[in-house]
Scaffold this motif. Structure first.
Motif, PDB file in Angstrom:
ATOM      1  N   GLY A 182       2.340  -5.747  -2.201  1.00  0.00           N
ATOM      2  CA  GLY A 182       2.918  -4.324  -2.833  1.00  0.00           C
ATOM      3  C   GLY A 182       1.853  -3.583  -3.528  1.00  0.00           C
ATOM      4  N   ILE A 183       2.292  -2.221  -3.783  1.00  0.00           N
ATOM      5  CA  ILE A 183       1.566  -1.279  -4.325  1.00  0.00           C
ATOM      6  C   ILE A 183       2.109  -0.657  -5.706  1.00  0.00           C
ATOM      7  CG2 ILE A 183       0.265   1.111  -3.773  1.00  0.00           C
ATOM      8  CD1 ILE A 183       0.227   0.449  -1.188  1.00  0.00           C
ATOM      9  N   ASP A 184       1.700  -1.110  -6.786  1.00  0.00           N
ATOM     10  CA  ASP A 184       2.297  -0.724  -8.017  1.00  0.00           C
ATOM     11  C   ASP A 184       1.583   0.280  -8.793  1.00  0.00           C
ATOM     12  OD1 ASP A 184       4.395  -2.597  -7.159  1.00  0.00           O
ATOM     13  OD2 ASP A 184       3.460  -4.072  -7.942  1.00  0.00           O
ATOM     14  N   VAL A 185       0.357   0.719  -8.503  1.00  0.00           N
ATOM     15  CA  VAL A 185      -0.453   1.619  -9.123  1.00  0.00           C
ATOM     16  C   VAL A 185      -0.821   2.772  -8.117  1.00  0.00           C
ATOM     17  CG1 VAL A 185      -1.422  -0.142 -10.681  1.00  0.00           C
ATOM     18  CG2 VAL A 185      -2.583   0.362  -8.719  1.00  0.00           C
ATOM     19  N   PRO A 186      -1.368   3.853  -8.645  1.00  0.00           N
ATOM     20  CA  PRO A 186      -1.920   4.807  -7.676  1.00  0.00           C
ATOM     21  C   PRO A 186      -3.032   4.574  -6.922  1.00  0.00           C
ATOM     22  CG  PRO A 186      -1.228   5.611 -10.189  1.00  0.00           C
ATOM     23  CD  PRO A 186      -1.149   4.277 -10.094  1.00  0.00           C
ATOM     24  N   ILE A 187      -3.121   4.653  -5.624  1.00  0.00           N
ATOM     25  CA  ILE A 187      -4.303   4.646  -5.140  1.00  0.00           C
ATOM     26  C   ILE A 187      -4.612   5.653  -4.113  1.00  0.00           C
ATOM     27  CG2 ILE A 187      -4.292   2.031  -4.960  1.00  0.00           C
ATOM     28  CD1 ILE A 187      -3.271   2.152  -2.090  1.00  0.00           C
ATOM     29  N   LEU A 196       0.487  -0.860   5.768  1.00  0.00           N
ATOM     30  CA  LEU A 196       1.613  -2.184   5.831  1.00  0.00           C
ATOM     31  C   LEU A 196       1.472  -2.828   4.425  1.00  0.00           C
ATOM     32  CD1 LEU A 196       1.144  -3.870   9.257  1.00  0.00           C
ATOM     33  CD2 LEU A 196       2.757  -1.950   8.621  1.00  0.00           C
ATOM     34  N   THR A 197       2.637  -2.994   3.878  1.00  0.00           N
ATOM     35  CA  THR A 197       2.887  -3.567   2.654  1.00  0.00           C
ATOM     36  C   THR A 197       4.105  -4.179   2.402  1.00  0.00           C
ATOM     37  OG1 THR A 197       2.600  -3.046   0.208  1.00  0.00           O
ATOM     38  CG2 THR A 197       3.949  -1.425   1.269  1.00  0.00           C
ATOM     39  N   ALA A 198       4.093  -5.007   1.293  1.00  0.00           N
ATOM     40  CA  ALA A 198       5.435  -5.733   1.191  1.00  0.00           C
ATOM     41  C   ALA A 198       6.477  -4.885  -0.015  1.00  0.00           C
ATOM     42  CB  ALA A 198       4.987  -7.088   0.668  1.00  0.00           C
ATOM     43  N   GLY A 199       7.436  -4.343   0.398  1.00  0.00           N
ATOM     44  CA  GLY A 199       8.141  -3.833  -0.619  1.00  0.00           C
ATOM     45  C   GLY A 199       7.735  -2.285  -0.578  1.00  0.00           C
ATOM     46  N   GLU A 200       8.686  -1.392  -0.914  1.00  0.00           N
ATOM     47  CA  GLU A 200       8.465  -0.003  -0.969  1.00  0.00           C
ATOM     48  C   GLU A 200       7.550   0.255  -2.270  1.00  0.00           C
ATOM     49  OE1 GLU A 200      10.779   4.394  -1.353  1.00  0.00           O
ATOM     50  OE2 GLU A 200      11.840   2.567  -1.122  1.00  0.00           O
ATOM     51  N   PRO A 201       6.627   0.854  -2.131  1.00  0.00           N
ATOM     52  CA  PRO A 201       5.523   1.275  -3.178  1.00  0.00           C
ATOM     53  C   PRO A 201       6.221   2.025  -4.265  1.00  0.00           C
ATOM     54  CG  PRO A 201       4.613   1.815  -1.006  1.00  0.00           C
ATOM     55  CD  PRO A 201       5.803   1.600  -0.788  1.00  0.00           C
ATOM     56  N   SER A 202       5.749   1.530  -5.649  1.00  0.00           N
ATOM     57  CA  SER A 202       6.459   2.065  -6.658  1.00  0.00           C
ATOM     58  C   SER A 202       5.692   3.459  -7.231  1.00  0.00           C
ATOM     59  CB  SER A 202       6.515   1.228  -7.848  1.00  0.00           C
ATOM     60  OG  SER A 202       4.929   0.843  -8.180  1.00  0.00           O
ATOM     61  N   TYR A 210       4.627   1.477   5.693  1.00  0.00           N
ATOM     62  CA  TYR A 210       5.868   0.667   6.234  1.00  0.00           C
ATOM     63  C   TYR A 210       5.778  -0.717   5.397  1.00  0.00           C
ATOM     64  CZ  TYR A 210       5.037   3.809  10.195  1.00  0.00           C
ATOM     65  OH  TYR A 210       4.882   4.979  11.146  1.00  0.00           O
ATOM     66  N   TYR A 211       7.149  -1.091   5.116  1.00  0.00           N
ATOM     67  CA  TYR A 211       7.409  -1.814   3.985  1.00  0.00           C
ATOM     68  C   TYR A 211       8.365  -2.882   4.308  1.00  0.00           C
ATOM     69  CZ  TYR A 211       9.996   1.942   2.309  1.00  0.00           C
ATOM     70  OH  TYR A 211      10.766   3.051   2.243  1.00  0.00           O
ATOM     71  N   GLN A 212       9.120  -2.591   5.325  1.00  0.00           N
ATOM     72  CA  GLN A 212      10.248  -3.448   5.685  1.00  0.00           C
ATOM     73  C   GLN A 212      10.179  -4.038   7.116  1.00  0.00           C
ATOM     74  OE1 GLN A 212      13.569  -0.423   5.104  1.00  0.00           O
ATOM     75  NE2 GLN A 212      14.396  -1.790   3.446  1.00  0.00           N
ATOM     76  N   TYR A 213      10.592  -5.232   7.364  1.00  0.00           N
ATOM     77  CA  TYR A 213      10.259  -5.707   8.703  1.00  0.00           C
ATOM     78  C   TYR A 213      11.505  -6.474   9.131  1.00  0.00           C
ATOM     79  CZ  TYR A 213       5.661  -5.151   6.547  1.00  0.00           C
ATOM     80  OH  TYR A 213       4.558  -4.630   6.046  1.00  0.00           O
TER      81      TYR A 213
END
Length: 281
Positions: A182-187, A196-202, A210-213
């Protein structure tokens, strides 16, 4: 044994029926099912009052209260000891597996600048496997030595170079980024990047994320799954709590985000186009 809790609140009735429902006692039902070596205790709480009294089900739930499988719409009191099961471990595997298959199908993968944002250090095996398709990926690591050790393996065993850093700004060079937990901080990313990540970024990302499979659940497990739970969430519990580690080899059929849906083939084509554009600039 896994434990799932479903809450059923009948639609509000009118007149005498509404009064009768208010006088009825809530009902708690238990069904135990088994499939492929996994047992699921499914507790259904029917509330006629509209309230959920956890003490009615507490004896049945027992020690599983801290890792209950349930809808994310069900909210427990803070100090009740009840918590909804949550884990990104399985989603991280889906994410990495799809990324790897997309790279495998991308003819211009070697032209891509690939990045891995993984401060928890869960996808080092993906890094080694991705080196068959990409060159000198950039890894953003956390406060551990997982990727530093993997970088040494890559150089010694494969003769491949890997950039490992804690500086998130390095991701701005990347065309394709894997963020398995996941992405929980600004990048900061280039506008053309694909993630591609796990869960919608906060935190908002103005790129394709893309985060849902979607995938085919192995036969047998579908009969266990409560209808209100998603396949990804339920398989996450099977993988994490039920030790069904073979699920970690599943390659998703597609991934979805705010920009739409991509199959493995269309994602590979998207990356190929991005690689060619980046090479020609």
């Amino acid at each position: 044994m896994l434990t799932a809790l479903s809450v059923n609140v009948p639609e509000k009735a009118e007149g005498l029926r509404r009064l009768a429902n208010r006088l009825r006692r809530d009902r708690v039902e238990v069904q135990v099912s088994r499939a492929r070596g996994v047992s699921l205790r499914h507790i259904t709480y029917t509330s006629y009052s509209g309230e959920v009294r956890l003490d009615r089900a507490d004896r049945l739930i027992g020690a599983q209260r801290s890792q209950l499988l349930c809808s994310d719409k069900l909210v427990f009191p803070v100090r009740s000891g009840y918590r909804r099961f949550s884990s990104r471990s399985f989603s991280a595997r889906l994410c990495a597996n799809m990324a790897l298959e997309a790279l495998r199908g991308c003819p211009s993968a070697a032209r891509l600048c690939c990045g891995i944002y993984d401060p928890r250090g869960v996808a080092s095996d993906y890094l080694l496997r991705s080196l068959s398709y990409c060159v000198n990926p950039i890894v953003i690591e956390g406060d551990n030595d997982v990727y530093s050790l993997t970088r040494e393996r890559a150089l010694t065993e494969l003769g491949a170079t890997v950039t490992v850093t804690k500086n998130r700004a390095e991701l701005e060079h990347c065309d394709f980024v894997l963020a398995p937990t996941g992405i929980d901080v600004p990048i900061q990313l280039k506008p053309e990047a694909v993630v591609l990540t796990a869960g919608e970024p906060s935190t908002p990302l103005n790129v394709e994320v893309y985060y849902q499979y979607s995938f085919r659940m192995p036969n047998g497990f579908d009969a266990l799954k409560p209808k209100e739970l998603s396949e990804e969430y339920f398989c996450s519990a099977l993988y994490t709590l039920g030790a069904q580690y073979e699920l970690g080899s599943i390659v998703p059929l597609s991934c979805r985000g705010r920009y739409g849906t991509q199959s493995v083939k269309s994602l590979a084509e998207l990356l190929d186009n991005r690689a060619k554009k980046a090479y020609n600039r």
